[in-house]
Design an enzyme around this catalytic site. Structure first.
Site, PDB file in Angstrom:
ATOM      1  N   HIS A  37       0.843  -1.206   0.000  1.00 12.37           N
ATOM      2  CA  HIS A  37       0.000   0.000   0.000  1.00 12.37           C
ATOM      3  C   HIS A  37       0.878   1.256   0.000  1.00 12.37           C
ATOM      4  O   HIS A  37       0.577   2.243  -0.670  1.00 12.37           O
ATOM      5  CB  HIS A  37      -0.874   0.049   1.254  1.00 12.37           C
ATOM      6  N   GLN A  61     -18.209  -6.395  -1.089  1.00 11.03           N
ATOM      7  CA  GLN A  61     -17.337  -7.269  -1.878  1.00 11.03           C
ATOM      8  C   GLN A  61     -16.999  -8.588  -1.173  1.00 11.03           C
ATOM      9  O   GLN A  61     -16.217  -9.375  -1.683  1.00 11.03           O
ATOM     10  CB  GLN A  61     -16.068  -6.529  -2.302  1.00 11.03           C
ATOM     11  N   GLN A 151      -0.909  -4.521  -8.800  1.00 11.69           N
ATOM     12  CA  GLN A 151      -1.040  -5.559  -9.834  1.00 11.69           C
ATOM     13  C   GLN A 151      -1.265  -6.941  -9.235  1.00 11.69           C
ATOM     14  O   GLN A 151      -1.594  -7.876  -9.947  1.00 11.69           O
ATOM     15  CB  GLN A 151       0.216  -5.593 -10.703  1.00 11.69           C
TER      16      GLN A 151
END
Ligand code: PAF
Length: 287
Positions: A37, A61, A151
């Site tokens: 992060h 989610q 990613q």
């Protein structure tokens, strides 16, 4: 760094920067911050005048039976880390602020099913609807020019890119390379669920991915090497959800006509209480 909880306070802070013509970057997180992060924050600082970070454990989610109630919450430490990393504003809304009508009654963003209803979307029904809905709300609240995502969550990155294109969000989406522990394990808040013994096994995921990627570049059949990889991981104590080779641009399973350098290998596997995911872009593999 200022911390705000209410939308009005967020808008006040942003308004001053926007009137001064400053460029705003957003780093959206669920907290329990690690080096991955902080790298997003560092990259954000290079691309904007002001960096806004959000911490919100998004119930939409998480599927029933997932780790929503035990997801690690480490707010005080997170604030210190963000301050040291040079974030300008932390927005950490309450659930009622994001979902005033309740989660189930809120309008949802369903991203093209060919992209979102496969891989992790199959194993975690509704997951990407939850991600796309909350991220689109955060984009509307913060209105950043640029937003950065890791990613490691490769499918999430493509899902966010896709809804921005399809729904015309004027936000540049930047994918940032996965941050790894010294032994190769991709950094994740869920690594904290691993026992000491499982933590020793966990880096095998990346080692196997890397080996698979090299085999693909040497010309081996994707199906054959994925099966071998899955078998090795299961034998080592993982419970593999998938090992897949896909087109990196859109996660299509149709690889015909594309060279291996345009592929991505993705893996998801349960190890004890932790569901680990990782991936390798073949374009990045040095042989
Ligand atoms: O990657 C995450 O931490 C979350 O999925 C995100 C993007 C903050 C949305 O809740």
């Amino acid at each position: 760094m200022k911390t705000v909880v209410e939308v009005e306070a967020l808008r006040d802070g942003l308004q001053r920067w926007r009137s001064a013509g400053e460029r705003i970057a957003l780093v959206a997180t669920m907290g329990n911050l690690h080096q991955g992060h902080l790298r997003l924050v560092a990259e954000a600082r290079k691309r904007a005048d002001r960096v806004v970070v959000t911490i919100f454990v998004n119930p939409m989610q998480f599927s029933a039976g997932e780790d929503l109630s035990v997801y690690p919450r480490t707010l005080g430490e997170d604030q210190q880390k963000l301050q040291a990393a040079g974030a300008d504003l932390l927005f950490m809304p309450q659930i009622e602020t994001i979902y005033p009508r309740g989660v189930a009654a809120t309008t949802q963003v369903l991203v093209a099913e060919s992209l979102s209803e496969q891989l992790c979307g199959l194993d975690r029904p509704g997951h990407f609807v939850g991600v796309a809905t909350v991220v689109s709300k955060l984009f509307n609240l913060v209105q950043p020019q640029v937003a950065l995502f890791g990613q490691k969550d490769y499918q999430q990155l493509l899902v966010i890119r896709r809804f921005c294109e399809d729904l015309n969000f004027p936000v540049q989406i930047v994918g940032v390379t996965t941050e790894r522990e010294a032994d190769g394990l991709a950094m994740s808040s869920r690594n904290g669920y691993l026992t000491a013994e499982q933590r020793v096994t966990a880096p095998m995921l990346y080692r196997q991915l890397h080996r698979l990627a090299k085999h693909l570049l040497e010309g081996y059949e994707p199906k054959q090497v994925c099966q071998q990889c899955e078998q090795r991981l299961n034998e080592a104590g993982f419970s593999v959800d998938y090992v897949e080779v896909r087109r990196a641009s859109d996660l299509s399973a149709d690889l015909s006509g594309t060279p291996p350098r345009e592929w991505v290998v993705l893996v998801a596997a349960q190890l004890g209480a932790a569901r680990l995911i990782d991936n390798i872009l073949l374009a990045d593999v040095v042989v």
